[in-house]
Design an enzyme around this catalytic site. Structure first.
Site, PDB file in Angstrom:
ATOM      1  NE  ARG A 127      33.334  27.170  25.974  1.00 24.38           N
ATOM      2  CZ  ARG A 127      32.337  26.311  25.745  1.00 24.38           C
ATOM      3  NH1 ARG A 127      32.062  25.379  26.619  1.00 24.38           N
ATOM      4  NH2 ARG A 127      31.626  26.395  24.652  1.00 24.38           N
ATOM      5  CE1 TYR A 176      44.107  41.546  43.091  1.00 22.36           C
ATOM      6  CE2 TYR A 176      42.703  39.735  42.414  1.00 22.36           C
ATOM      7  CZ  TYR A 176      43.242  40.991  42.186  1.00 22.36           C
ATOM      8  OH  TYR A 176      42.903  41.659  41.054  1.00 22.36           O
ATOM      9  CG  ASP A 204      46.381  32.684  45.329  1.00 23.32           C
ATOM     10  OD1 ASP A 204      47.512  32.587  44.832  1.00 23.32           O
ATOM     11  OD2 ASP A 204      45.521  33.487  44.917  1.00 23.32           O
ATOM     12  CE  LYS A 236      49.348  39.479  39.418  1.00 19.98           C
ATOM     13  NZ  LYS A 236      48.099  38.818  39.156  1.00 19.98           N
TER      14      LYS A 236
HETATM   15  C1  3LM Z   1      47.800  42.320  42.134  1.00 20.38           C
HETATM   16  N1  3LM Z   1      46.743  40.240  41.738  1.00 20.38           N
HETATM   17  O1  3LM Z   1      48.415  43.301  41.699  1.00 20.38           O
HETATM   18  P1  3LM Z   1      44.531  37.466  37.693  1.00 20.38           P
HETATM   19  N2  3LM Z   1      45.593  35.634  43.384  1.00 20.38           N
HETATM   20  C2  3LM Z   1      46.503  36.542  43.779  1.00 20.38           C
HETATM   21  C3  3LM Z   1      46.682  37.712  43.051  1.00 20.38           C
HETATM   22  O2  3LM Z   1      47.602  38.580  43.477  1.00 20.38           O
HETATM   23  C4  3LM Z   1      45.891  37.960  41.902  1.00 20.38           C
HETATM   24  C5  3LM Z   1      44.945  36.992  41.524  1.00 20.38           C
HETATM   25  C6  3LM Z   1      44.836  35.840  42.278  1.00 20.38           C
HETATM   26  C7  3LM Z   1      46.956  41.497  41.245  1.00 20.38           C
HETATM   27  C8  3LM Z   1      46.409  41.922  40.081  1.00 20.38           C
HETATM   28  S1  3LM Z   1      44.944  44.141  40.580  1.00 20.38           S
HETATM   29  C9  3LM Z   1      43.743  44.744  39.481  1.00 20.38           C
HETATM   30  C10 3LM Z   1      46.176  43.279  39.624  1.00 20.38           C
HETATM   31  C11 3LM Z   1      47.312  36.266  45.009  1.00 20.38           C
HETATM   32  C12 3LM Z   1      46.021  39.199  41.104  1.00 20.38           C
HETATM   33  C13 3LM Z   1      44.088  37.166  40.300  1.00 20.38           C
HETATM   34  O3  3LM Z   1      43.108  37.207  37.400  1.00 20.38           O
HETATM   35  O4  3LM Z   1      45.471  36.675  36.806  1.00 20.38           O
HETATM   36  O5  3LM Z   1      44.851  38.940  37.763  1.00 20.38           O
HETATM   37  O6  3LM Z   1      44.822  36.849  39.168  1.00 20.38           O
HETATM   38  O7  3LM Z   1      47.909  41.966  43.335  1.00 20.38           O
END
Ligand code: 3LM
Length: 397
Positions: A61, A114, A186, A211
């Site tokens: 962790r 987001y 971000d 991503k």
């Molecule tokens: C999406 N986005 O489809 P995770 N910062 C940004 C993001 O686009 C995202 C996160 C953080 C998408 C996910 S929607 C249910 C699917 C700019 C995520 C968060 O926790 O790794 O999903 O990241 O836009």
């Protein structure tokens, strides 16, 4: 390349930095250490590691050797002192917020985020006595007017998910550095190949590594990069004692694999998106295309200065609004209807009812996320196939 070689190019560092095969039996790729705990030579060594008086692994962790290779490589590519890899992008964002914020603090965030980041700031940190003010960070004067001595964090995405607004990082830094607030960017949409906010003066970079960094839609992960002191603090408070969102070693390995082709993929995503944005702009069914690579974008000049290329994400509005958008999405054959982005497959989705459904109708209106907006994550397929599928679906409208 185990030693820092800043004169090596981006791709070389993305492939080699921080790992020497000869230290691991010649294995070309870093071993995947599948171990939750790590043995100490004796009890004193264990105590010293817990006290921070001796280096070495304690428990997954807090850190793991496979994860450390990834963290060092991400820090190198973003131009930061230290990195921290997490179990998801939201794991990275919450670890940072929960470490840096206390009751009574304030956050100023850009109005387009987001959906789950918006919800965290709008609905959830507020429950712990933290106030968030949403402003239009494309106009730095709005930040200058809102910032005060309680402002602990200024937060933005650029380009913003989903409507591709571009924030002038250097202009925001001029305000946040004078006010002693932590500016978090971000960088998910760009990756360090296209944009390096820390080099422009931002304090902390966050990623959904799910991503482009991973790049293949087969894992969930996040990352933070910043100065050593802040990253240590987030690791030992936000991750170790608050959300526990440490990345798995297998996912760290897969991101290291993804990073080897990041430059090739981002080149291709950017080329494809620019061509597609231009083709979309000419189509009779399309009302508006949001892509900073287009000369028609109000952010084109800024994006040219701030980003190496314009990235793989496009948003558009159809003349027939949401009804037309649904017919369009359902009419696609090769392109896949799914959320997430940055994968090899071209993905299309409807932010108002999917990724940004955490905003109420009124909030979406106030924050510039229209009901008719469609988001495309351009993939790595042959351009002709992407274009033909998308234009054929538009032709049916
Ligand atoms: C999406 N986005 O489809 P995770 N910062 C940004 C993001 O686009 C995202 C996160 C953080 C998408 C996910 S929607 C249910 C699917 C700019 C995520 C968060 O926790 O790794 O999903 O990241 O836009």
């Amino acid at each position: 390349m185990t030693k820092r070689n800043p004169s090596a190019g981006f791709a070389t560092r993305a492939i080699h930095h921080g790992y020497d095969p000869l230290e691991y039996h010649g294995a070309l790729n870093p071993p995947v250490f599948m171990s939750s705990t790590f043995a100490y030579e004796n009890s004193m060594q264990g105590s010293d590691r817990f006290a921070g008086d001796a280096a070495g692994y304690i428990y997954h962790r807090v850190g793991n050797p496979t994860v450390s290779v990834l963290e060092g490589r991400l820090a190198e590519l973003e131009g930061g002192e230290a990195g921290l890899a997490t179990a998801s992008g939201m794991g990275a964002i919450t670890a940072a917020f929960w470490t840096l914020l206390s009751e009574g603090d304030e956050v100023i965030a850009d109005k387009t985020l987001y959906g789950c980041t918006f919800s965290l700031l709008h609905h959830h940190v507020t429950r712990f006595g933290v106030k968030t003010t949403f402003v239009d960070l494309t106009n730095p004067d709005e930040l200058a007017a809102a910032i005060n001595d309680k402002t602990r964090i200024v937060y933005s995405e650029t380009p913003a998910n989903p409507n591709m607004r571009v924030i002038d990082i250097a202009a925001i830094v001029r305000i946040t550095s004078a006010a002693d607030a932590v500016f978090i960017v971000d960088n998910t949409y760009c990756t360090p190949y296209l944009q390096r906010p820390l080099e422009m003066g931002a304090d902390l970079v966050v990623h959904s590594a799910t991503k482009y960094l991973g790049g293949h839609g087969d894992l969930l992960a996040g990352a933070l990069v910043g100065d050593q002191e802040m990253i240590d603090q987030i690791r030992f408070v936000g991750i170790k004692e608050m959300n526990g969102a440490m990345i798995s070693s297998m996912d760290a390995f897969l991101i290291l694999r993804g990073l080897k082709t990041l430059h090739l993929r981002m080149d291709r995503h950017s080329q494809t998106a620019l061509k597609l944005a231009r083709d979309l702009e000419k189509h009779a069914a399309v009302a508006r295309v949001y892509y900073p690579g287009l000369e028609s974008s109000p952010f084109h000049g800024l994006a040219k200065r701030q980003m190496a290329q314009f990235g793989g994400m496009i948003a558009l509005e159809l003349k027939g609004g949401l009804d037309a958008g649904r017919v369009f999405m359902d009419g696609l054959e090769m392109v896949i209807c799914a959320v997430s982005l940055g994968d090899a497959e071209t993905l299309v989705q409807h932010p108002a009812s999917m990724t940004h459904s955490t905003y109420s109708e009124d909030e979406r209106k106030a924050h510039g996320i229209t009901n008719g907006l469609i988001r495309i994550s351009t993939g790595l397929e042959d351009y002709a196939d992407i274009r033909n599928d998308i234009l054929a679906a538009l032709d049916c409208l």
